[in-house]
Scaffold this motif. Structure first.
Motif, PDB file in Angstrom:
ATOM      1  N   GLU A  63      -9.357  -6.935  -2.884  1.00 11.65           N
ATOM      2  CA  GLU A  63      -8.050  -7.431  -3.045  1.00 11.65           C
ATOM      3  C   GLU A  63      -7.882  -8.407  -4.532  1.00 11.65           C
ATOM      4  O   GLU A  63      -6.929  -8.577  -5.075  1.00 11.65           O
ATOM      5  N   ALA A  69      -3.601  -2.088 -16.042  1.00 12.16           N
ATOM      6  CA  ALA A  69      -2.280  -1.896 -15.445  1.00 12.16           C
ATOM      7  C   ALA A  69      -1.875  -0.589 -15.216  1.00 12.16           C
ATOM      8  O   ALA A  69      -0.894  -0.045 -14.740  1.00 12.16           O
ATOM      9  N   ARG A  70      -2.790   0.519 -16.148  1.00 13.92           N
ATOM     10  CA  ARG A  70      -2.168   1.900 -16.214  1.00 13.92           C
ATOM     11  C   ARG A  70      -2.367   2.504 -14.799  1.00 13.92           C
ATOM     12  O   ARG A  70      -1.987   3.547 -14.451  1.00 13.92           O
ATOM     13  N   TYR A  71      -3.177   1.915 -13.880  1.00  6.89           N
ATOM     14  CA  TYR A  71      -3.871   2.382 -12.952  1.00  6.89           C
ATOM     15  C   TYR A  71      -3.240   1.579 -11.608  1.00  6.89           C
ATOM     16  O   TYR A  71      -3.062   0.427 -11.480  1.00  6.89           O
ATOM     17  N   SER A  72      -2.753   2.377 -10.616  1.00 11.48           N
ATOM     18  CA  SER A  72      -2.322   1.825  -9.324  1.00 11.48           C
ATOM     19  C   SER A  72      -3.159   2.300  -8.066  1.00 11.48           C
ATOM     20  O   SER A  72      -3.316   3.733  -7.922  1.00 11.48           O
ATOM     21  N   ILE A  73      -3.597   1.405  -7.439  1.00 13.69           N
ATOM     22  CA  ILE A  73      -4.637   1.836  -6.427  1.00 13.69           C
ATOM     23  C   ILE A  73      -4.208   1.187  -5.048  1.00 13.69           C
ATOM     24  O   ILE A  73      -4.076  -0.132  -5.117  1.00 13.69           O
ATOM     25  N   ARG A  74      -3.966   1.956  -3.880  1.00 10.19           N
ATOM     26  CA  ARG A  74      -3.361   1.344  -2.880  1.00 10.19           C
ATOM     27  C   ARG A  74      -4.305   0.463  -2.142  1.00 10.19           C
ATOM     28  O   ARG A  74      -5.645   0.755  -2.202  1.00 10.19           O
ATOM     29  N   ARG A  75      -3.842  -0.689  -1.594  1.00  7.98           N
ATOM     30  CA  ARG A  75      -4.508  -1.439  -0.937  1.00  7.98           C
ATOM     31  C   ARG A  75      -5.638  -0.987   0.138  1.00  7.98           C
ATOM     32  O   ARG A  75      -6.793  -1.328   0.035  1.00  7.98           O
ATOM     33  N   TYR A  89     -12.373   6.237  -9.607  1.00  7.41           N
ATOM     34  CA  TYR A  89     -10.985   6.722  -9.248  1.00  7.41           C
ATOM     35  C   TYR A  89     -10.224   6.811 -10.403  1.00  7.41           C
ATOM     36  O   TYR A  89      -9.559   7.753 -10.808  1.00  7.41           O
ATOM     37  N   CYS A  90     -10.379   5.834 -11.287  1.00  3.38           N
ATOM     38  CA  CYS A  90      -9.537   5.834 -12.654  1.00  3.38           C
ATOM     39  C   CYS A  90     -10.207   6.818 -13.788  1.00  3.38           C
ATOM     40  O   CYS A  90      -9.384   7.350 -14.516  1.00  3.38           O
TER      41      CYS A  90
END
Length: 420
Positions: A63, A69-75, A89-90
């Protein structure tokens, strides 16, 4: 045998975190080596590494990790990832965008994923220490899937809902090249229509520094002198991490989707040295056989090859072994000698990531029309004389490319890519 094409790539590397930046770095020979802050201690002889920029993954708590910022990865996804899982992942998101694939295209029985990494010694060491210090029940529930060598395929297959063939490969620095070769087979034999190939490594202290004990790492203090494959003064490799994703598709899928194509994967070969657990055969016999097998698979002859992306890591023994293999294949001072370079002079050595990353570099070079030079050579090793090792980028589009990879135990893989 069905034809196989590369239709997408994704990069998180020491020379750039997207296709455009990587392409420019390859053209301009911009390297990613730096004086690595964690190595600047009196008891550490190695000073240079090639880290990933714009990511902060040095905390044991996912965490706390920072990524663009262009990438969003869920917790809940992050909790099961290693640092190189984030890179993978990216890179996967980039490859999907580059190939213009929708979830309907890839989440089906005809699409698989093969991955390669060495796991995360960083996290594995931390979790084992907690187990010993605080007891079994205080361990992170997802610590195993986050840290062992299958972590990349575990996470990507589950998150992206991959339903076809999936597995991980472990042949050290040949791992992701093996993954690409066997993925080629899946499509060529009609078992799958599409395959993702992923290579990834943490590229931090715990994944790089143990190689110092093997005397395999450069001890140069100048980042521009530390990784210099084929140079007479080379003294070891520079460690790096990151991730690369390559999308392979069948000719049928390319036509159905109207997909753009980087190049054709024409064939591949592999062979073992049968010599030493850690050192390449001095005459490069295993690599020579792997290349010969690849040429048979691709139905080409040596004189058709325009460019070779060498495995050459900048170690004294390894580069010499490969040079001898290349001389055995292509001869010396032949008028049809291919251009040869090692992009590890720019990126450093990505270990199991290297094969996929360099195959993707070759695909980009074919599509964009250039051959990247072999940087940082001041004095060519006399043993390499007679090979056409290029020191600057050539503005020529290669028609046939050979990409080599070698790993511990004498594992060798050769990939052949063709211009379409």
């Amino acid at each position: 045998m069905r034809k196989v094409f590369i239709t997408g790539v994704g990069f998180i590397t020491s020379i750039g975190n997207d296709l455009a930046t990587v392409t420019e770095s390859l053209r301009e020979l911009r390297h990613g080596m730096v004086l690595y802050p964690p190595f600047q201690k009196p008891d550490i002889p190695v000073k240079v590494a090639a880290p990933i920029k714009d990511f902060q993954t040095d905390s044991t708590d996912a965490e706390d990790w920072v990524f663009p910022a262009r990438y969003s990865i869920r917790r809940e996804l992050l909790r099961g990832m290693a640092p190189h899982g984030v890179y993978a992942y990216c890179a996967m998101l980039q490859a999907l965008e580059d190939a213009k694939l929708t979830e309907a295209d890839y989440s089906n029985n005809d699409t698989g994923l093969y991955a390669a990494s060495g796991g995360s010694p960083f996290l594995l060491g931390y979790y084992l220490e907690r187990l010993r210090k605080f007891g079994v029940m205080r361990c992170q529930p997802l610590g195993i899937v986050a840290s062992i060598s299958g972590t990349v395929n575990f996470n990507l297959v589950s998150h992206f809902k991959i339903k076809g063939a999936s597995t991980g490969f472990s042949s050290a620095c040949a791992s992701s090249a093996h993954a690409l070769g066997f993925a080629f087979d899946e499509i060529a034999l009609g078992r799958q229509k599409r395959m993702f190939i992923v290579g990834a490594e943490d590229g931090n202290v715990e994944s790089i520094l143990p190689f110092a004990g093997m005397r395999a790492l450069s001890v140069q203090t100048d980042p521009a002198q530390a990784s210099r494959p084929f140079d007479a003064a080379r003294d070891g490799f520079v460690g790096t991490g990151g991730a690369t994703v390559v999308v392979l598709e069948s000719e049928e899928e390319v036509e159905r989707r109207g997909a753009k194509v980087y190049c054709e994967v024409a064939g591949w070969g592999q062979a073992s040295d049968g010599h030493n657990v850690a050192i390449s055969h001095p005459e490069g016999t295993g690599l020579r056989v792997a290349i010969e097998n690849a040429f048979r698979s691709a139905d080409i002859t040596p004189d058709q090859v325009d460019y070779v992306n060498a495995h050459a890591t900048s170690t004294p023994i390894g580069d010499l072994s490969e040079a001898r293999a290349l001389k055995a294949i292509f001869g010396s001072n032949s008028p049809t000698r291919p251009a040869i370079s090692s992009t590890k002079a720019l990126t450093g050595h990505g270990l199991s990531l290297a094969g996929a990353m360099e195959a993707a570099f070759c695909a980009v070079a074919i599509r964009e029309g250039f051959m990247p030079g072999s940087a940082h050579i001041t004095n060519l090793d006399p043993a390499c004389e007679g090979l056409n090792i290029i020191r600057s980028t050539l503005p020529n589009r290669p028609n046939v490319v050979l990409s080599n990879s070698s790993g511990f135990g004498g594992a060798n893989v050769a990939l052949v890519l063709k211009r379409v």
